[in-house]
Scaffold this motif. Structure first.
Motif, PDB file in Angstrom:
ATOM      1  N   SER A 141      -9.745 -37.249 -22.618  1.00 29.73           N
ATOM      2  CA  SER A 141     -10.229 -38.141 -21.561  1.00 29.73           C
ATOM      3  C   SER A 141     -10.642 -37.357 -20.326  1.00 29.73           C
ATOM      4  CB  SER A 141      -9.144 -39.160 -21.201  1.00 29.73           C
ATOM      5  OG  SER A 141      -7.973 -38.509 -20.750  1.00 29.73           O
ATOM      6  N   LEU A 142     -11.110 -36.140 -20.512  1.00 23.23           N
ATOM      7  CA  LEU A 142     -11.508 -35.286 -19.394  1.00 23.23           C
ATOM      8  C   LEU A 142     -12.744 -35.863 -18.713  1.00 23.23           C
ATOM      9  CD1 LEU A 142     -10.378 -32.588 -18.272  1.00 23.23           C
ATOM     10  CD2 LEU A 142     -12.167 -31.420 -19.570  1.00 23.23           C
ATOM     11  N   SER A 143     -12.644 -36.099 -17.404  1.00 27.56           N
ATOM     12  CA  SER A 143     -13.776 -36.682 -16.682  1.00 27.56           C
ATOM     13  C   SER A 143     -14.439 -35.695 -15.729  1.00 27.56           C
ATOM     14  CB  SER A 143     -13.312 -37.916 -15.891  1.00 27.56           C
ATOM     15  OG  SER A 143     -12.363 -37.544 -14.906  1.00 27.56           O
ATOM     16  N   SER A 144     -13.730 -34.632 -15.346  1.00 23.05           N
ATOM     17  CA  SER A 144     -14.278 -33.672 -14.389  1.00 23.05           C
ATOM     18  C   SER A 144     -13.890 -32.261 -14.788  1.00 23.05           C
ATOM     19  CB  SER A 144     -13.752 -33.982 -12.977  1.00 23.05           C
ATOM     20  OG  SER A 144     -14.184 -33.006 -12.049  1.00 23.05           O
ATOM     21  N   LEU A 145     -14.898 -31.389 -14.895  1.00 19.15           N
ATOM     22  CA  LEU A 145     -14.661 -29.994 -15.264  1.00 19.15           C
ATOM     23  C   LEU A 145     -15.406 -29.085 -14.296  1.00 19.15           C
ATOM     24  CD1 LEU A 145     -13.530 -27.885 -17.261  1.00 19.15           C
ATOM     25  CD2 LEU A 145     -15.633 -28.164 -18.597  1.00 19.15           C
ATOM     26  N   LYS A 146     -14.646 -28.219 -13.612  1.00 12.34           N
ATOM     27  CA  LYS A 146     -15.226 -27.268 -12.667  1.00 12.34           C
ATOM     28  C   LYS A 146     -14.776 -25.878 -13.067  1.00 12.34           C
ATOM     29  CE  LYS A 146     -14.827 -30.672  -8.933  1.00 12.34           C
ATOM     30  NZ  LYS A 146     -14.271 -30.964  -7.584  1.00 12.34           N
ATOM     31  N   ILE A 147     -15.721 -25.045 -13.480  1.00 13.08           N
ATOM     32  CA  ILE A 147     -15.377 -23.703 -13.938  1.00 13.08           C
ATOM     33  C   ILE A 147     -16.324 -22.692 -13.304  1.00 13.08           C
ATOM     34  CG2 ILE A 147     -14.135 -24.134 -16.086  1.00 13.08           C
ATOM     35  CD1 ILE A 147     -16.660 -24.270 -17.581  1.00 13.08           C
ATOM     36  N   ASP A 148     -15.749 -21.748 -12.556  1.00 14.67           N
ATOM     37  CA  ASP A 148     -16.524 -20.726 -11.855  1.00 14.67           C
ATOM     38  C   ASP A 148     -16.153 -19.338 -12.366  1.00 14.67           C
ATOM     39  OD1 ASP A 148     -17.525 -22.770 -10.311  1.00 14.67           O
ATOM     40  OD2 ASP A 148     -16.129 -22.432  -8.648  1.00 14.67           O
ATOM     41  N   ASP A 149     -17.168 -18.510 -12.585  1.00 12.52           N
ATOM     42  CA  ASP A 149     -16.949 -17.109 -12.965  1.00 12.52           C
ATOM     43  C   ASP A 149     -16.034 -16.982 -14.179  1.00 12.52           C
ATOM     44  OD1 ASP A 149     -18.398 -15.650 -10.765  1.00 12.52           O
ATOM     45  OD2 ASP A 149     -16.994 -16.790  -9.548  1.00 12.52           O
ATOM     46  N   THR A 150     -16.411 -17.625 -15.268  1.00 11.31           N
ATOM     47  CA  THR A 150     -15.613 -17.567 -16.491  1.00 11.31           C
ATOM     48  C   THR A 150     -16.505 -17.226 -17.686  1.00 11.31           C
ATOM     49  OG1 THR A 150     -15.937 -19.883 -17.114  1.00 11.31           O
ATOM     50  CG2 THR A 150     -14.143 -19.413 -15.560  1.00 11.31           C
ATOM     51  N   PRO A 151     -15.904 -16.731 -18.783  1.00 15.81           N
ATOM     52  CA  PRO A 151     -16.687 -16.426 -19.993  1.00 15.81           C
ATOM     53  C   PRO A 151     -16.865 -17.607 -20.926  1.00 15.81           C
ATOM     54  CG  PRO A 151     -14.468 -15.570 -20.237  1.00 15.81           C
ATOM     55  CD  PRO A 151     -14.544 -16.176 -18.860  1.00 15.81           C
ATOM     56  N   VAL A 152     -16.839 -18.834 -20.401  1.00 19.05           N
ATOM     57  CA  VAL A 152     -17.081 -20.005 -21.233  1.00 19.05           C
ATOM     58  C   VAL A 152     -18.457 -19.880 -21.881  1.00 19.05           C
ATOM     59  CG1 VAL A 152     -18.057 -21.340 -19.323  1.00 19.05           C
ATOM     60  CG2 VAL A 152     -17.037 -22.533 -21.256  1.00 19.05           C
ATOM     61  N   ASP A 153     -18.609 -20.386 -23.109  1.00 12.78           N
ATOM     62  CA  ASP A 153     -19.876 -20.222 -23.827  1.00 12.78           C
ATOM     63  C   ASP A 153     -20.326 -21.545 -24.442  1.00 12.78           C
ATOM     64  OD1 ASP A 153     -18.094 -20.548 -25.887  1.00 12.78           O
ATOM     65  OD2 ASP A 153     -18.327 -18.542 -26.726  1.00 12.78           O
ATOM     66  N   ASP A 154     -21.486 -21.507 -25.118  1.00 11.45           N
ATOM     67  CA  ASP A 154     -22.055 -22.721 -25.711  1.00 11.45           C
ATOM     68  C   ASP A 154     -21.141 -23.378 -26.748  1.00 11.45           C
ATOM     69  OD1 ASP A 154     -24.164 -22.224 -24.086  1.00 11.45           O
ATOM     70  OD2 ASP A 154     -25.603 -21.727 -25.664  1.00 11.45           O
ATOM     71  N   PRO A 155     -20.545 -22.606 -27.702  1.00  8.86           N
ATOM     72  CA  PRO A 155     -19.657 -23.249 -28.687  1.00  8.86           C
ATOM     73  C   PRO A 155     -18.477 -23.974 -28.045  1.00  8.86           C
ATOM     74  CG  PRO A 155     -20.291 -21.056 -29.445  1.00  8.86           C
ATOM     75  CD  PRO A 155     -20.793 -21.183 -28.028  1.00  8.86           C
TER      76      PRO A 155
ATOM     77  N   LEU B  94     -27.952 -28.551 -22.424  1.00  7.28           N
ATOM     78  CA  LEU B  94     -28.666 -29.637 -23.100  1.00  7.28           C
ATOM     79  C   LEU B  94     -27.749 -30.402 -24.052  1.00  7.28           C
ATOM     80  CD1 LEU B  94     -32.176 -28.136 -23.937  1.00  7.28           C
ATOM     81  CD2 LEU B  94     -31.699 -30.231 -22.647  1.00  7.28           C
ATOM     82  N   CYS B  95     -26.851 -29.673 -24.706  1.00  7.51           N
ATOM     83  CA  CYS B  95     -25.894 -30.312 -25.608  1.00  7.51           C
ATOM     84  C   CYS B  95     -25.026 -31.299 -24.843  1.00  7.51           C
ATOM     85  CB  CYS B  95     -25.028 -29.245 -26.280  1.00  7.51           C
ATOM     86  SG  CYS B  95     -23.662 -29.896 -27.262  1.00  7.51           S
ATOM     87  N   VAL B  96     -24.586 -30.895 -23.654  1.00  2.89           N
ATOM     88  CA  VAL B  96     -23.772 -31.787 -22.820  1.00  2.89           C
ATOM     89  C   VAL B  96     -24.598 -32.994 -22.385  1.00  2.89           C
ATOM     90  CG1 VAL B  96     -22.466 -31.985 -20.668  1.00  2.89           C
ATOM     91  CG2 VAL B  96     -22.327 -29.882 -22.019  1.00  2.89           C
ATOM     92  N   ALA B  97     -25.844 -32.730 -21.954  1.00  2.00           N
ATOM     93  CA  ALA B  97     -26.704 -33.816 -21.478  1.00  2.00           C
ATOM     94  C   ALA B  97     -27.035 -34.806 -22.586  1.00  2.00           C
ATOM     95  CB  ALA B  97     -27.990 -33.236 -20.904  1.00  2.00           C
ATOM     96  N   ASP B  98     -27.176 -34.311 -23.806  1.00  2.74           N
ATOM     97  CA  ASP B  98     -27.533 -35.188 -24.926  1.00  2.74           C
ATOM     98  C   ASP B  98     -26.389 -36.102 -25.332  1.00  2.74           C
ATOM     99  OD1 ASP B  98     -30.139 -34.416 -25.242  1.00  2.74           O
ATOM    100  OD2 ASP B  98     -29.669 -32.769 -26.598  1.00  2.74           O
TER     101      ASP B  98
END
Length: 444
Positions: free
Chosen positions: A185-199, A229-233
């Motif tokens: 039920s995550l509604s807000s995600l804020k991530i700065d300077d991290t190695p998060v990727d597309d997968p 785009l994956c998130v937006a779709d």
């Protein structure tokens, strides 16, 4: 009785038996003092326990984790406050201590206890880390323990680089995925300077597509426009999106403008130059037009941290920006283009410009940007006459006017002493320049 009295008399006289009697009486005196201190301590504890739970809860919310734990040992009432579910719904793990030994010696066991007892209560969680690898590792270790949480907000904030970027990518992704999979039920995600990727964004979408409302990503080099785009779709409830400019594309704007997607309320773009002379791509006017048609009331907030020679692709055509912030020096030419091509502009902040007066540019902005209601000027120059003319043209709609005193240049019509009265007259309220720069604009 007589012996005691004689002893007292001898004590007053300073005789040897008086010294002996004093040695007998001293323990009795200390016992009374201890009893008095004990009574005072009990009275103080009683007062602490009498504090209403709602007041204790309010106080505890302002305490760092370690201080909360210490305070919980004061009395039973404070310990009960420490374990109130309301206290743990919103929490910030501050892991930016200078010494990693402090983190390892104090926090992990305490954090494990908190998560074990209050994991189901944690809803709004953020992690603030410094540039050390130790603090980033501590954050990842906590993330990997959040298996029984149903978070609504997650923030990963680096107060200094490199922090999360120093960690092995697989280690960080593994910890982050735990939250994405278990939250639901995550509604807000804020991530700065991290190695998060597309997968990992696909995992986010697969588990939280119905609830995600805000996504803020800054300086995440492993994310591509395809990942956004994956998130937006998939996330039709998305209301606010904050990205680096390199993730913005015509395709993304067209996708956001599709009828099957929700109308964005805020789109924030950070345009940051990592190296002098960096090249930036151009977004087509037709793509911006599609966004405005689909979401006519959306706010486009743009932060520019560029060198003067890097503004070539920007403001050459009409752009629907509403809130505009220039963090570095910006040329007269660029500000002139802002006046021509930003008709939706509501707020403008210019931190620096140089020594060339911005008279014409400011007047043009007042003429063309008819929705402008807030402006801030820092290290630049404007003649007093041009500034008064600017206020005459848009004073009735200016709700915030933050101008450093050094910006205003006296001329043949107005001195600095005159400008306060003249501007106040047209604003309809008392106004004076700022001695120090302020950051009071509402959306910036």
């Amino acid at each position: 009785m007589k012996r005691v009295l004689q002893g007292d008399e001898q004590e007053e006289g300073g005789g040897p038996s008086g010294g002996s009697q004093e040695s007998l009486k001293r323990p009795c005196k200390q016992t009374k003092e201890e009893a008095s201190e004990e009574e005072a301590s009990e009275e103080e504890t009683s007062r602490c326990e009498c504090l209403p739970q709602e007041i204790l809860l309010h106080i505890f919310k302002y305490l760092p984790l370690l201080d909360r734990a210490y305070a919980s040992q004061v009395c039973r009432g404070w310990n009960q406050a420490f374990h109130m579910p309301e206290l743990w719904r919103c929490f910030e793990f501050e892991l930016n201590q200078p010494a990693s030994s402090y983190l390892k010696a104090t926090h992990p066991d305490l954090i494990k206890q908190i998560i074990k007892r209050h994991s189901k209560h944690l809803q709004y969680v953020s992690f603030k880390v410094d540039s050390s690898r130790e603090s980033a590792e501590a954050a990842c270790n906590i993330l990997s323990q959040l298996v029984n949480c149903s978070l609504k907000t997650l923030g990963l904030i680096s107060t200094a680089r490199p922090s999360f970027m120093e960690l092995p990518k697989s280690h960080f992704i593994s910890a982050l995925t735990v939250v994405f999979v278990n939250s639901k039920s995550l509604s807000s995600l804020k991530i700065d300077d991290t190695p998060v990727d597309d997968p990992s964004l696909k995992v986010l979408v697969a588990n939280n597509s119905d609830t995600l409302r805000l996504l803020k990503m800054s300086s995440c080099p492993h994310v591509s426009p395809a990942g956004i785009l994956c998130v937006a779709d998939q996330c039709h409830g998305l209301r606010e999106l904050a990205l680096n400019y390199h993730l913005l594309s015509d395709e993304l704007l067209i996708a956001l403008s599709s009828e099957r997607h929700v109308h964005l309320e805020h789109l924030r773009i950070d345009v940051v130059s990592e190296n002098p002379g960096q090249q930036f791509h151009t977004i087509k006017k037709s793509s911006w037009d599609a966004m405005v048609r689909h979401s006519p009331k959306f706010n486009l907030v743009m932060y520019f941290f560029l060198y003067e020679n890097e503004f070539g692709p920007f403001f050459c055509e009409e752009i629907p920006v509403t809130h505009l912030y220039f963090g570095r020096s910006v040329s007269k030419d660029v500000l002139g283009r802002v006046g021509l091509n930003c008709p939706r502009l509501v707020e403008l902040v210019v931190c620096a410009n140089g020594l060339r007066p911005l008279d014409e540019e400011l007047i043009r902005i007042a003429q063309r940007c008819t929705q402008l209601s807030a402006i801030g000027l820092g290290e630049c120059e404007v003649s007093c006459s041009a500034f008064v003319e600017f206020v005459k043209m848009c004073g009735d709609r200016l709700t915030q006017l933050s101008i450093m005193e050094e910006v205003l240049v006296p001329d043949h019509r107005y001195a600095l002493d005159d400008i306060h009265w003249e501007v106040s007259k047209h604003l309809g309220r008392v106004w004076s320049p700022d001695v120090m720069p302020t950051c009071g604009l509402s959306c910036l």
